[in-house]
Design a protein around this motif. Structure first.
Motif, PDB file in Angstrom:
ATOM      1  N   GLU A   1       0.848  -1.320  -0.033  1.00 42.17           N
ATOM      2  CA  GLU A   1       0.104  -0.076   0.110  1.00 42.17           C
ATOM      3  C   GLU A   1       0.893   1.285   0.000  1.00 42.17           C
ATOM      4  N   GLU A   2       2.042   1.304   0.811  1.00 37.83           N
ATOM      5  CA  GLU A   2       2.960   2.529   0.723  1.00 37.83           C
ATOM      6  C   GLU A   2       3.463   2.642  -0.548  1.00 37.83           C
ATOM      7  N   ASN A   3       3.661   1.601  -1.218  1.00 38.12           N
ATOM      8  CA  ASN A   3       4.505   1.500  -2.695  1.00 38.12           C
ATOM      9  C   ASN A   3       3.575   2.263  -3.429  1.00 38.12           C
ATOM     10  N   PHE A   4       2.406   1.904  -3.545  1.00 38.08           N
ATOM     11  CA  PHE A   4       1.425   2.359  -4.182  1.00 38.08           C
ATOM     12  C   PHE A   4       1.285   4.060  -3.782  1.00 38.08           C
ATOM     13  N   LEU A   5       1.116   4.364  -2.796  1.00 40.88           N
ATOM     14  CA  LEU A   5       1.178   5.693  -2.430  1.00 40.88           C
ATOM     15  C   LEU A   5       2.392   6.510  -2.910  1.00 40.88           C
ATOM     16  N   LEU A   6       3.553   6.007  -3.020  1.00 41.57           N
ATOM     17  CA  LEU A   6       4.742   6.459  -3.541  1.00 41.57           C
ATOM     18  C   LEU A   6       4.507   6.596  -4.845  1.00 41.57           C
ATOM     19  N   GLN A   7       4.060   5.600  -5.615  1.00 47.47           N
ATOM     20  CA  GLN A   7       3.955   5.377  -6.958  1.00 47.47           C
ATOM     21  C   GLN A   7       2.767   6.913  -7.483  1.00 47.47           C
ATOM     22  N   GLU A   8       1.669   6.940  -6.616  1.00 45.08           N
ATOM     23  CA  GLU A   8       0.895   8.286  -7.045  1.00 45.08           C
ATOM     24  C   GLU A   8       1.942   9.434  -6.768  1.00 45.08           C
ATOM     25  N   ALA A   9       2.756   9.695  -5.865  1.00 41.76           N
ATOM     26  CA  ALA A   9       3.378  10.814  -5.797  1.00 41.76           C
ATOM     27  C   ALA A   9       4.413  11.094  -7.036  1.00 41.76           C
ATOM     28  N   LEU A  10       4.695   9.968  -7.227  1.00 39.87           N
ATOM     29  CA  LEU A  10       5.822   9.940  -8.686  1.00 39.87           C
ATOM     30  C   LEU A  10       4.896  10.436  -9.824  1.00 39.87           C
ATOM     31  N   ARG A  11       3.766   9.905  -9.980  1.00 37.46           N
ATOM     32  CA  ARG A  11       2.741  10.336 -11.085  1.00 37.46           C
ATOM     33  C   ARG A  11       2.548  11.881 -11.079  1.00 37.46           C
ATOM     34  N   GLN A  12       2.321  12.433  -9.941  1.00 36.78           N
ATOM     35  CA  GLN A  12       2.141  13.896  -9.647  1.00 36.78           C
ATOM     36  C   GLN A  12       3.263  14.590  -9.923  1.00 36.78           C
ATOM     37  N   ASN A  13       4.487  14.252  -9.564  1.00 37.60           N
ATOM     38  CA  ASN A  13       5.541  14.951  -9.972  1.00 37.60           C
ATOM     39  C   ASN A  13       5.963  14.835 -11.480  1.00 37.60           C
ATOM     40  N   LYS A  14       5.666  13.607 -11.992  1.00 35.13           N
ATOM     41  CA  LYS A  14       5.921  13.584 -13.357  1.00 35.13           C
ATOM     42  C   LYS A  14       4.988  14.625 -14.208  1.00 35.13           C
ATOM     43  N   ARG A  15       3.811  14.873 -13.858  1.00 32.51           N
ATOM     44  CA  ARG A  15       2.965  15.994 -14.421  1.00 32.51           C
ATOM     45  C   ARG A  15       3.413  17.344 -14.153  1.00 32.51           C
ATOM     46  N   GLN A  16       4.200  17.549 -12.877  1.00 27.46           N
ATOM     47  CA  GLN A  16       4.870  18.743 -12.639  1.00 27.46           C
ATOM     48  C   GLN A  16       5.880  19.109 -13.839  1.00 27.46           C
ATOM     49  N   LEU A  17       6.702  17.930 -13.961  1.00 30.66           N
ATOM     50  CA  LEU A  17       7.903  17.904 -14.762  1.00 30.66           C
ATOM     51  C   LEU A  17       7.453  18.080 -16.085  1.00 30.66           C
ATOM     52  N   THR A  18       6.298  17.647 -16.821  1.00 23.02           N
ATOM     53  CA  THR A  18       5.780  17.729 -17.913  1.00 23.02           C
ATOM     54  C   THR A  18       5.220  19.082 -18.280  1.00 23.02           C
ATOM     55  N   LYS A  19       4.707  19.804 -17.403  1.00 19.33           N
ATOM     56  CA  LYS A  19       4.205  20.967 -17.362  1.00 19.33           C
ATOM     57  C   LYS A  19       5.476  21.935 -17.541  1.00 19.33           C
ATOM     58  N   PHE A  20       6.403  21.773 -16.855  1.00 20.05           N
ATOM     59  CA  PHE A  20       7.414  22.990 -16.810  1.00 20.05           C
ATOM     60  C   PHE A  20       8.118  22.499 -18.254  1.00 20.05           C
ATOM     61  N   PHE A  21       8.233  21.649 -18.655  1.00 24.09           N
ATOM     62  CA  PHE A  21       8.846  21.195 -19.896  1.00 24.09           C
ATOM     63  C   PHE A  21       8.079  21.709 -21.075  1.00 24.09           C
ATOM     64  N   LEU A  22       6.689  21.838 -20.896  1.00 25.76           N
ATOM     65  CA  LEU A  22       5.874  22.605 -21.952  1.00 25.76           C
ATOM     66  C   LEU A  22       5.868  24.065 -21.921  1.00 25.76           C
ATOM     67  N   ILE A  23       6.176  24.625 -20.773  1.00 28.09           N
ATOM     68  CA  ILE A  23       6.458  25.932 -20.445  1.00 28.09           C
ATOM     69  C   ILE A  23       7.649  26.438 -20.986  1.00 28.09           C
ATOM     70  N   GLY A  24       8.630  25.596 -20.853  1.00 27.59           N
ATOM     71  CA  GLY A  24      10.016  25.963 -21.301  1.00 27.59           C
ATOM     72  C   GLY A  24      10.046  25.895 -22.931  1.00 27.59           C
ATOM     73  N   VAL A  25       9.377  24.771 -23.631  1.00 26.22           N
ATOM     74  CA  VAL A  25       9.623  24.820 -24.979  1.00 26.22           C
ATOM     75  C   VAL A  25       8.508  25.934 -25.708  1.00 26.22           C
ATOM     76  N   SER A  26       7.490  26.548 -24.958  1.00 23.77           N
ATOM     77  CA  SER A  26       6.695  27.621 -25.348  1.00 23.77           C
ATOM     78  C   SER A  26       7.465  28.795 -25.306  1.00 23.77           C
ATOM     79  N   LEU A  27       8.364  29.007 -24.028  1.00 27.85           N
ATOM     80  CA  LEU A  27       9.078  30.273 -24.007  1.00 27.85           C
ATOM     81  C   LEU A  27      10.304  30.072 -24.995  1.00 27.85           C
ATOM     82  N   LEU A  28      10.743  28.861 -25.351  1.00 30.89           N
ATOM     83  CA  LEU A  28      11.694  28.987 -26.462  1.00 30.89           C
ATOM     84  C   LEU A  28      11.259  29.359 -27.769  1.00 30.89           C
ATOM     85  N   VAL A  29       9.953  28.906 -28.082  1.00 25.21           N
ATOM     86  CA  VAL A  29       9.396  29.322 -29.174  1.00 25.21           C
ATOM     87  C   VAL A  29       9.273  30.828 -29.460  1.00 25.21           C
ATOM     88  N   ILE A  30       8.464  31.229 -28.344  1.00 27.77           N
ATOM     89  CA  ILE A  30       8.309  32.566 -28.020  1.00 27.77           C
ATOM     90  C   ILE A  30       9.745  33.572 -28.165  1.00 27.77           C
TER      91      ILE A  30
END
Length: 170
Positions: free
Chosen positions: A10-39
């Motif tokens: 159960e604790e492993n699944f909780l940690l995997q959920e935290a990893l998914r949340q962090n992966k979403r944040q990283l994806t969002k920051f990557f998209l922000i970086g790419v859009s700023l690069l284009v601009i």
């Protein structure tokens, strides 16, 4: 602090959920970086080529034909993305390490501070470990109310990322 023990499923699944949340944040920051690069790559070119002659624009430091323009631009975007990661305290790599080692720790200590971060999707707890040392622990499942500075708590956390698996008042 005590010795480290192994996590349950159960604790492993909780940690995997935290990893998914962090992966979403990283994806969002990557998209922000790419859009700023284009601009940042397009707007100077439009201004440069509409206000100067073609020869002068090609000789400019801000021309897309100049390699230093691209070096500066890519360095700027990489620095911005890493600044966003540092400011929002992304724990992605530490959580991945925790998922491979599956070790957790336990601590009983008074809370120094409690605050929300990342648009109230994460609650951070500062705990006074020794007389001069403080450690930061992360509750990754949203806002956690009912805790305030000075309370004695028991925290079960992932070893490397210090993501809280469970927290209880003493």
């Amino acid at each position: 602090m005590s010795d480290y023990t192994f996590m349950t499923t159960e604790e492993n699944f909780l940690l995997q959920e935290a990893l998914r949340q962090n992966k979403r944040q990283l994806t969002k920051f990557f998209l922000i970086g790419v859009s700023l690069l284009v601009i940042a790559a397009v707007i100077p070119q439009i201004y440069l080529y509409t206000h100067n002659t073609l020869g002068d624009a090609d000789q400019s430091l801000f021309s897309y034909t100049n390699i230093w323009f691209w070096v500066w631009l890519i360095c700027f975007v990489i620095a911005l993305v890493f600044a966003l990661i540092k400011v929002t305290d992304i724990r992605y790599w530490a959580i991945k390490r925790d998922l491979s080692t599956l070790q957790k720790g336990h601590i009983e200590a008074p809370l120094e501070a409690v605050y929300q971060e990342n648009n109230d999707t994460q609650t951070n707890f500062s705990v006074k470990v020794d007389t001069n040392r403080k450690r930061l622990f992360y509750w990754m499942r949203g806002t956690l109310d009912g805790f305030r500075a000075g309370q004695e708590v028991e925290i079960s956390y992932a070893r490397y990322s210090r993501v809280i698996i469970s927290i209880n008042k003493k």
